[in-house]
Design a protein around this motif. Structure first.
Motif, PDB file in Angstrom:
ATOM      1  N   LEU A 320       0.833  -1.202   0.000  1.00 41.46           N
ATOM      2  CA  LEU A 320       0.000   0.000   0.000  1.00 41.46           C
ATOM      3  C   LEU A 320       0.867   1.252   0.000  1.00 41.46           C
ATOM      4  N   ALA A 321       1.959   1.228   0.779  1.00 38.46           N
ATOM      5  CA  ALA A 321       2.875   2.369   0.813  1.00 38.46           C
ATOM      6  C   ALA A 321       3.491   2.608  -0.560  1.00 38.46           C
ATOM      7  N   LEU A 322       3.832   1.528  -1.247  1.00 44.46           N
ATOM      8  CA  LEU A 322       4.385   1.671  -2.599  1.00 44.46           C
ATOM      9  C   LEU A 322       3.427   2.448  -3.487  1.00 44.46           C
ATOM     10  N   HIS A 323       2.166   2.047  -3.497  1.00 44.05           N
ATOM     11  CA  HIS A 323       1.206   2.688  -4.400  1.00 44.05           C
ATOM     12  C   HIS A 323       0.855   4.101  -3.956  1.00 44.05           C
ATOM     13  N   ARG A 324       0.923   4.373  -2.671  1.00 49.14           N
ATOM     14  CA  ARG A 324       0.697   5.744  -2.211  1.00 49.14           C
ATOM     15  C   ARG A 324       1.837   6.658  -2.649  1.00 49.14           C
ATOM     16  N   GLN A 325       3.057   6.184  -2.487  1.00 48.37           N
ATOM     17  CA  GLN A 325       4.213   7.026  -2.787  1.00 48.37           C
ATOM     18  C   GLN A 325       4.438   7.205  -4.285  1.00 48.37           C
ATOM     19  N   LEU A 326       4.065   6.204  -5.072  1.00 45.88           N
ATOM     20  CA  LEU A 326       4.338   6.258  -6.510  1.00 45.88           C
ATOM     21  C   LEU A 326       3.063   6.317  -7.346  1.00 45.88           C
ATOM     22  N   GLU A 327       2.000   6.804  -6.752  1.00 52.97           N
ATOM     23  CA  GLU A 327       0.727   6.801  -7.481  1.00 52.97           C
ATOM     24  C   GLU A 327       0.848   7.486  -8.842  1.00 52.97           C
ATOM     25  N   ALA A 328       1.447   8.681  -8.889  1.00 52.13           N
ATOM     26  CA  ALA A 328       1.535   9.416 -10.155  1.00 52.13           C
ATOM     27  C   ALA A 328       2.611   8.869 -11.071  1.00 52.13           C
ATOM     28  N   ASP A 329       3.635   8.238 -10.514  1.00 51.42           N
ATOM     29  CA  ASP A 329       4.805   7.824 -11.298  1.00 51.42           C
ATOM     30  C   ASP A 329       4.938   6.310 -11.420  1.00 51.42           C
ATOM     31  N   LEU A 330       3.842   5.593 -11.225  1.00 51.46           N
ATOM     32  CA  LEU A 330       3.939   4.140 -11.273  1.00 51.46           C
ATOM     33  C   LEU A 330       4.442   3.592 -12.619  1.00 51.46           C
ATOM     34  N   PRO A 331       4.118   4.224 -13.780  1.00 51.78           N
ATOM     35  CA  PRO A 331       4.663   3.697 -15.041  1.00 51.78           C
ATOM     36  C   PRO A 331       6.185   3.623 -15.051  1.00 51.78           C
ATOM     37  N   ALA A 332       6.851   4.535 -14.351  1.00 52.74           N
ATOM     38  CA  ALA A 332       8.316   4.497 -14.313  1.00 52.74           C
ATOM     39  C   ALA A 332       8.810   3.276 -13.547  1.00 52.74           C
ATOM     40  N   LEU A 333       8.070   2.843 -12.535  1.00 53.02           N
ATOM     41  CA  LEU A 333       8.433   1.628 -11.809  1.00 53.02           C
ATOM     42  C   LEU A 333       8.071   0.377 -12.616  1.00 53.02           C
ATOM     43  N   ALA A 334       6.983   0.459 -13.374  1.00 53.79           N
ATOM     44  CA  ALA A 334       6.543  -0.695 -14.167  1.00 53.79           C
ATOM     45  C   ALA A 334       7.610  -1.139 -15.158  1.00 53.79           C
ATOM     46  N   LEU A 335       8.481  -0.237 -15.556  1.00 51.01           N
ATOM     47  CA  LEU A 335       9.556  -0.585 -16.482  1.00 51.01           C
ATOM     48  C   LEU A 335      10.499  -1.628 -15.897  1.00 51.01           C
ATOM     49  N   GLN A 336      10.506  -1.762 -14.568  1.00 48.16           N
ATOM     50  CA  GLN A 336      11.402  -2.711 -13.915  1.00 48.16           C
ATOM     51  C   GLN A 336      10.745  -4.077 -13.699  1.00 48.16           C
ATOM     52  N   LEU A 337       9.466  -4.188 -14.007  1.00 43.18           N
ATOM     53  CA  LEU A 337       8.742  -5.426 -13.756  1.00 43.18           C
ATOM     54  C   LEU A 337       8.798  -6.354 -14.968  1.00 43.18           C
ATOM     55  N   PRO A 338       8.514  -7.640 -14.792  1.00 45.13           N
ATOM     56  CA  PRO A 338       8.346  -8.523 -15.953  1.00 45.13           C
ATOM     57  C   PRO A 338       7.223  -7.978 -16.836  1.00 45.13           C
ATOM     58  N   PRO A 339       7.372  -7.999 -18.150  1.00 47.27           N
ATOM     59  CA  PRO A 339       6.375  -7.375 -19.031  1.00 47.27           C
ATOM     60  C   PRO A 339       4.948  -7.837 -18.778  1.00 47.27           C
ATOM     61  N   GLU A 340       4.749  -9.136 -18.530  1.00 48.21           N
ATOM     62  CA  GLU A 340       3.383  -9.621 -18.331  1.00 48.21           C
ATOM     63  C   GLU A 340       2.766  -9.032 -17.060  1.00 48.21           C
ATOM     64  N   LEU A 341       3.578  -8.837 -16.023  1.00 45.42           N
ATOM     65  CA  LEU A 341       3.083  -8.227 -14.792  1.00 45.42           C
ATOM     66  C   LEU A 341       2.904  -6.724 -14.981  1.00 45.42           C
ATOM     67  N   ALA A 342       3.840  -6.089 -15.688  1.00 49.67           N
ATOM     68  CA  ALA A 342       3.739  -4.651 -15.928  1.00 49.67           C
ATOM     69  C   ALA A 342       2.460  -4.305 -16.686  1.00 49.67           C
ATOM     70  N   GLU A 343       2.079  -5.121 -17.651  1.00 49.15           N
ATOM     71  CA  GLU A 343       0.855  -4.854 -18.411  1.00 49.15           C
ATOM     72  C   GLU A 343      -0.374  -4.903 -17.508  1.00 49.15           C
ATOM     73  N   VAL A 344      -0.402  -5.860 -16.604  1.00 46.59           N
ATOM     74  CA  VAL A 344      -1.519  -5.940 -15.650  1.00 46.59           C
ATOM     75  C   VAL A 344      -1.538  -4.697 -14.761  1.00 46.59           C
ATOM     76  N   TRP A 345      -0.363  -4.309 -14.273  1.00 47.99           N
ATOM     77  CA  TRP A 345      -0.277  -3.117 -13.429  1.00 47.99           C
ATOM     78  C   TRP A 345      -0.755  -1.880 -14.181  1.00 47.99           C
ATOM     79  N   MET A 346      -0.348  -1.727 -15.428  1.00 49.36           N
ATOM     80  CA  MET A 346      -0.729  -0.533 -16.184  1.00 49.36           C
ATOM     81  C   MET A 346      -2.239  -0.490 -16.418  1.00 49.36           C
ATOM     82  N   GLU A 347      -2.851  -1.655 -16.677  1.00 48.27           N
ATOM     83  CA  GLU A 347      -4.298  -1.678 -16.849  1.00 48.27           C
ATOM     84  C   GLU A 347      -4.998  -1.227 -15.575  1.00 48.27           C
TER      85      GLU A 347
END
Length: 382
Positions: A320-347
């Motif tokens: 929860l702290a992660l999403h609070r702190q990076l709410e606006a900038d989460l796409p920049a963190l998604a670049l570090q995730l496995p692509p299949e997980l990043a796509e779910v996160w972006m949706e």
């Protein structure tokens, strides 16, 4: 906005006339005829026009034979713009008018050719004198460099005259997808330590442009390896720069607009922590954004597999702290995730009603006022 995609370059016979047409002086915010005799368009607009990369409102850099600050103030008063003094000693000023920027600089040397030979790179040492019959001036061989897709310094001393040019060479190479000429690269390596003599704000400006370029991940890594960034680059590991490419962003499900915002931030955070950005005189906002992103990137680990494993074992409160702190900038963190997980996160991130990716407190002041029938008061919370 990203630059318009390149069209066919204008490098053959009749280049001057074709460039003049591409520049569309009839659309400029000031008639070129009001400028003093001998005025010439130089720098990026000439280069980008020849390469077919002009945007709808290119920055216009003009060399004049008169005192540029006085001229700028006169034009601002006459045409309704705003005059900004950029360099009083060298007589450089900016006219801001109807959404355009027009930079005016007093000619250095007895002739326009002298002025061009003092510039940083040969592709920037091209001029188009403003006249009814335009002609290109190329005293250093910049047209040939455009054809060969090379960035070549005019002279070693020109780089030393303003060491910011050492970093600018990499930025131009990245923005244009050009090769740095071997001798120019050797001069950058030899004199890299001089960059720390430049005002930090100017260094940060070049770094932000470099981070935003399509190949910024490649050339920021070159800047780091060359020693240019030694005074500021952070000691602890950030994200892997090599992975922060447009291709990576696409595979993670980021749209072009999301990539345009996320990649520069992720690249800067990979290199600089908050204290380093403070030394570069960045805004507190940028320091905070990069600092938070960098901490979470380090928390998740160096690889996509590590990041996935860390997220699977992460406590609910920490997630929860992660999403609070990076709410606006989460796409920049998604670049570090496995692509299949990043796509779910972006949706999920694109859904403003998602309670995890856009966490909101169950009650706020407005809800309390509404439910309890209370009016706003400065005494609340006392």
């Amino acid at each position: 906005m990203p630059p318009r995609p390149p069209e066919d370059p204008i490098l053959g016979a009749g280049a001057a006339a074709a460039l003049w047409q591409a520049l569309g002086p009839e659309r400029w915010p000031l008639p070129w005829q009001v400028l003093p005799e001998g005025t010439a368009l130089v720098g990026g607009a000439v280069r980008d026009g020849l390469l077919g990369r002009l945007g709808p409102r290119p920055d216009l850099d003009l060399v004049v034979r008169v005192e540029a600050i006085d001229l700028c103030r006169h034009l601002a008063e006459r045409l309704g713009g705003q005059a900004v003094v950029l360099d009083r000693e060298r007589s450089i000023a900016r006219l801001v008018i109807r959404g355009w920027t027009v930079d005016l600089a007093r000619q250095v040397g007895d002739t326009l050719e002298d002025d061009l030979r003092r510039r940083d790179f040969r592709i920037n040492a091209l001029a188009l004198p403003l006249a009814n019959e335009p002609s290109l001036l190329d005293p250093t061989g910049g047209l040939g460099d455009l054809s060969r897709r090379q960035v070549v310094a005019v002279a070693e001393q020109n780089l030393l005259d303003d060491p910011l040019r050492l970093l600018r060479g990499l930025r131009l190479s990245s923005q244009l997808d050009f090769e740095l000429e071997e001798r120019t690269w050797s001069w950058i390596l030899l004199h890299h330590g001089l960059l720390q003599e430049v005002a930090p704000e100017r260094v940060l400006g070049e770094l932000e442009k470099l981070a935003a370029s399509p190949l910024g991940h490649r050339d920021l890594e070159l800047a780091r390896c060359s020693g240019l960034l030694e005074p500021w680059v952070s000691g602890g590991p950030g994200a892997d720069l090599a992975a922060l490419s447009l291709g990576r962003a696409r595979s993670c499900g980021l749209s072009p607009q999301e990539s345009h915002a996320a990649l520069p931030l992720a690249r800067l955070a990979a290199l600089f922590d908050s204290p380093a950005l403070e030394r570069l005189r960045s805004s507190r906002k940028l320091q905070g954004r990069c600092g938070r992103l960098r901490r979470w990137c380090q928390r998740l680990g160096a690889s996509a597999d590590q990041a996935k494993a860390e997220l699977e074992t992460m406590e609910e409160a920490e997630r929860l702290a992660l999403h609070r702190q990076l709410e606006a900038d989460l796409p920049a963190l998604a670049l570090q995730l496995p692509p299949e997980l990043a796509e779910v996160w972006m949706e999920r991130w694109r859904d403003p009603g998602d309670p995890l990716f856009h966490p909101r407190p169950p009650l706020d002041g407005r809800a309390l006022q509404r439910e309890l029938g209370l009016s706003a008061s400065p005494s609340w919370g006392s």
